[in-house]
Write an enzyme that holds these catalytic residues in place. Structure first.
Site, PDB file in Angstrom:
ATOM      1  N   LYS A  13      27.579  47.183  36.947  1.00 58.97           N
ATOM      2  CA  LYS A  13      27.582  47.554  35.521  1.00 58.97           C
ATOM      3  C   LYS A  13      28.947  47.266  34.881  1.00 58.97           C
ATOM      4  CE  LYS A  13      26.743  51.923  36.460  1.00 58.97           C
ATOM      5  NZ  LYS A  13      26.729  51.923  37.954  1.00 58.97           N
ATOM      6  N   ARG A  86      23.353  59.709  32.404  1.00 60.00           N
ATOM      7  CA  ARG A  86      23.067  59.786  33.839  1.00 60.00           C
ATOM      8  C   ARG A  86      22.075  60.893  34.163  1.00 60.00           C
ATOM      9  NH1 ARG A  86      28.146  57.269  35.789  1.00 60.00           N
ATOM     10  NH2 ARG A  86      28.064  57.196  38.034  1.00 60.00           N
ATOM     11  N   ARG A 125      35.734  47.061  46.894  1.00 63.03           N
ATOM     12  CA  ARG A 125      36.187  46.959  45.496  1.00 63.03           C
ATOM     13  C   ARG A 125      37.669  47.340  45.326  1.00 63.03           C
ATOM     14  NH1 ARG A 125      33.141  50.305  40.936  1.00 63.03           N
ATOM     15  NH2 ARG A 125      33.419  52.010  42.401  1.00 63.03           N
ATOM     16  N   ARG A 159      39.512  52.982  44.446  1.00 61.14           N
ATOM     17  CA  ARG A 159      39.097  54.302  43.971  1.00 61.14           C
ATOM     18  C   ARG A 159      38.902  55.270  45.135  1.00 61.14           C
ATOM     19  NH1 ARG A 159      34.427  53.286  39.573  1.00 61.14           N
ATOM     20  NH2 ARG A 159      33.566  55.078  40.682  1.00 61.14           N
ATOM     21  N   ARG A 170      27.004  59.819  46.070  1.00 60.79           N
ATOM     22  CA  ARG A 170      26.789  59.182  44.758  1.00 60.79           C
ATOM     23  C   ARG A 170      25.422  58.509  44.694  1.00 60.79           C
ATOM     24  NH1 ARG A 170      31.942  55.555  44.713  1.00 60.79           N
ATOM     25  NH2 ARG A 170      31.106  54.701  42.764  1.00 60.79           N
TER      26      ARG A 170
HETATM   27  P1  AP5 Z   1      31.125  47.348  39.654  1.00 63.49           P
HETATM   28  O1  AP5 Z   1      30.920  46.409  38.519  1.00 63.49           O
HETATM   29  O2  AP5 Z   1      32.389  48.126  39.720  1.00 63.49           O
HETATM   30  O3  AP5 Z   1      29.877  48.320  39.809  1.00 63.49           O
HETATM   31  P2  AP5 Z   1      29.456  49.563  38.904  1.00 63.49           P
HETATM   32  O4  AP5 Z   1      27.982  49.502  38.770  1.00 63.49           O
HETATM   33  O5  AP5 Z   1      30.260  49.591  37.645  1.00 63.49           O
HETATM   34  O6  AP5 Z   1      29.857  50.726  39.900  1.00 63.49           O
HETATM   35  P3  AP5 Z   1      30.652  52.089  39.709  1.00 63.49           P
HETATM   36  O7  AP5 Z   1      31.047  52.551  41.085  1.00 63.49           O
HETATM   37  O8  AP5 Z   1      31.765  51.943  38.732  1.00 63.49           O
HETATM   38  O9  AP5 Z   1      29.575  52.997  39.182  1.00 63.49           O
HETATM   39  P4  AP5 Z   1      29.525  54.498  39.250  1.00 63.49           P
HETATM   40  O10 AP5 Z   1      28.388  54.684  38.361  1.00 63.49           O
HETATM   41  O11 AP5 Z   1      29.427  55.145  40.560  1.00 63.49           O
HETATM   42  O12 AP5 Z   1      31.004  54.950  38.801  1.00 63.49           O
HETATM   43  P5  AP5 Z   1      31.541  55.611  37.476  1.00 63.49           P
HETATM   44  O13 AP5 Z   1      32.927  55.197  37.301  1.00 63.49           O
HETATM   45  O14 AP5 Z   1      30.570  55.433  36.362  1.00 63.49           O
HETATM   46  O15 AP5 Z   1      30.977  46.481  41.011  1.00 63.49           O
HETATM   47  C1  AP5 Z   1      31.272  47.057  42.270  1.00 63.49           C
HETATM   48  C2  AP5 Z   1      31.946  45.973  43.163  1.00 63.49           C
HETATM   49  O16 AP5 Z   1      30.983  44.952  43.443  1.00 63.49           O
HETATM   50  C3  AP5 Z   1      33.149  45.270  42.512  1.00 63.49           C
HETATM   51  O17 AP5 Z   1      34.107  45.039  43.503  1.00 63.49           O
HETATM   52  C4  AP5 Z   1      32.580  43.939  42.001  1.00 63.49           C
HETATM   53  O18 AP5 Z   1      33.552  42.913  42.022  1.00 63.49           O
HETATM   54  C5  AP5 Z   1      31.438  43.673  42.982  1.00 63.49           C
HETATM   55  N1  AP5 Z   1      30.271  43.063  42.344  1.00 63.49           N
HETATM   56  C6  AP5 Z   1      29.783  43.285  41.093  1.00 63.49           C
HETATM   57  N2  AP5 Z   1      28.671  42.565  40.868  1.00 63.49           N
HETATM   58  C7  AP5 Z   1      28.454  41.852  42.028  1.00 63.49           C
HETATM   59  C8  AP5 Z   1      27.457  40.910  42.423  1.00 63.49           C
HETATM   60  N3  AP5 Z   1      26.452  40.541  41.578  1.00 63.49           N
HETATM   61  N4  AP5 Z   1      27.528  40.385  43.669  1.00 63.49           N
HETATM   62  C9  AP5 Z   1      28.538  40.754  44.521  1.00 63.49           C
HETATM   63  N5  AP5 Z   1      29.521  41.625  44.193  1.00 63.49           N
HETATM   64  C10 AP5 Z   1      29.479  42.173  42.964  1.00 63.49           C
HETATM   65  O19 AP5 Z   1      31.463  57.177  37.859  1.00 63.49           O
HETATM   66  C11 AP5 Z   1      32.363  57.751  38.788  1.00 63.49           C
HETATM   67  C12 AP5 Z   1      32.145  59.256  38.816  1.00 63.49           C
HETATM   68  O20 AP5 Z   1      32.448  59.826  37.527  1.00 63.49           O
HETATM   69  C13 AP5 Z   1      30.714  59.735  39.120  1.00 63.49           C
HETATM   70  O21 AP5 Z   1      30.460  59.795  40.508  1.00 63.49           O
HETATM   71  C14 AP5 Z   1      30.701  61.116  38.443  1.00 63.49           C
HETATM   72  O22 AP5 Z   1      31.350  62.078  39.231  1.00 63.49           O
HETATM   73  C15 AP5 Z   1      31.543  60.873  37.191  1.00 63.49           C
HETATM   74  N6  AP5 Z   1      30.727  60.465  36.031  1.00 63.49           N
HETATM   75  C16 AP5 Z   1      30.813  59.252  35.368  1.00 63.49           C
HETATM   76  N7  AP5 Z   1      29.922  59.224  34.367  1.00 63.49           N
HETATM   77  C17 AP5 Z   1      29.264  60.400  34.392  1.00 63.49           C
HETATM   78  C18 AP5 Z   1      28.188  60.941  33.615  1.00 63.49           C
HETATM   79  N8  AP5 Z   1      27.636  60.233  32.615  1.00 63.49           N
HETATM   80  N9  AP5 Z   1      27.747  62.170  33.920  1.00 63.49           N
HETATM   81  C19 AP5 Z   1      28.302  62.911  34.914  1.00 63.49           C
HETATM   82  N10 AP5 Z   1      29.311  62.437  35.699  1.00 63.49           N
HETATM   83  C20 AP5 Z   1      29.785  61.195  35.444  1.00 63.49           C
END
Ligand code: AP5
Length: 215
Positions: A13, A86, A125, A159, A170
């Site tokens: 994403k 979410r 990552r 991270r 997660r």
């Molecule tokens: P990346 O693009 O970083 O993936 P992502 O889907 O953005 O993953 P996240 O880990 O950021 O999502 P998340 O939802 O867990 O974290 P968030 O920060 O929102 O890609 C991942 C890796 O793969 C990278 O190295 C990239 O280069 C590689 N890659 C990408 N595409 C690829 C492909 N096609 N092929 C191969 N490699 C690829 O949330 C973190 C925490 O914050 C949560 O756990 C929660 O505690 C809190 N939080 C955030 N939002 C909320 C909410 N709305 N409600 C409650 N808690 C929340």
């Protein structure tokens, strides 16, 4: 265009939202980034959020809805919500926020990726410390080793929640609390699913074609 990117942790994403922001001008609104900023600032919200994020659980709806409510609506060329909503409660709150701000959601893009690939992506990552640009040990290395492609930064971060135990929590949180949003948005006729298993450039092409931006 106003979009939601929906998918499990590591689905790509953030990678695709950063790209679309650069190419199409739509603003990436990542609740994960906003919460990490709050943690870094040492605020009361940040201190409470950190403990929850380190475990891989979801921060309370109230806190996250408040943060999004403050930011949403300042974008000139649309937004990409990355990691929000979410839960169904967050999706319902978003409907209310959009109505208040007279904004319309155009599409919800779901990234479909197998659990095994997610673990591999999260484990490899790392981000540029200065500009946040996203990399991976194998799938997306900087063009010049040790130098960020985007800003030339030389320091990178991993991270703390990208460890095997937290990744499991997660993924479970996604299955239990976030996957119910798929039928929610399908029912509204907004859901569009892309094959997130393809490589980064291919996924970009699938999204652009599905959104009718290119090709
Ligand atoms: P990346 O693009 O970083 O993936 P992502 O889907 O953005 O993953 P996240 O880990 O950021 O999502 P998340 O939802 O867990 O974290 P968030 O920060 O929102 O890609 C991942 C890796 O793969 C990278 O190295 C990239 O280069 C590689 N890659 C990408 N595409 C690829 C492909 N096609 N092929 C191969 N490699 C690829 O949330 C973190 C925490 O914050 C949560 O756990 C929660 O505690 C809190 N939080 C955030 N939002 C909320 C909410 N709305 N409600 C409650 N808690 C929340």
């Amino acid at each position: 265009m106003n979009l939601i990117f929906l998918g499990p942790p590591g689905a790509g994403k953030g990678t695709q939202a950063q790209r679309l922001e650069k190419e199409a001008g739509a603003r990436q609104l990542s609740t994960g980034d906003m919460l990490r900023e709050a943690v870094a600032s040492g605020s009361e919200i940040g201190r409470r959020a950190k403990a929850i994020m380190d475990k891989g659980e979801l921060v309370s709806d109230e806190v996250v809805i408040g943060i999004v409510g403050e930011r949403l609506g300042q974008e000139r060329q649309g937004f990409i919500l990355d990691g929000f909503p979410r839960t169904v409660a967050q999706a319902e709150a978003l409907d209310r926020l959009l109505a208040e701000k007279k904004l319309k959601l155009d599409r919800v893009v779901e990234f479909a990726v197998d659990d095994e690939a997610l673990v591999d992506r999260l484990s490899g990552r790392f981000n540029c410390k200065s500009c946040g640009a996203m990399y991976h040990d194998r799938h997306k290395r900087p063009k010049v080793a040790g130098l960020c492609d985007r800003c030339g930064g030389r320091e990178f971060l991993r991270r703390p929640d990208d460890n095997p135990e937290t990744i499991r929590t997660r993924l479970a949180a996604y299955a239990r609390q976030t996957a119910p949003l798929l039928p929610y948005y399908r029912g509204k006729g907004l859901l569009l699913t892309v094959d997130g298993m393809a490589d980064i450039a291919q996924v970009a092409g699938l999204i652009d074609r599905a959104l009718g931006q290119k090709g």
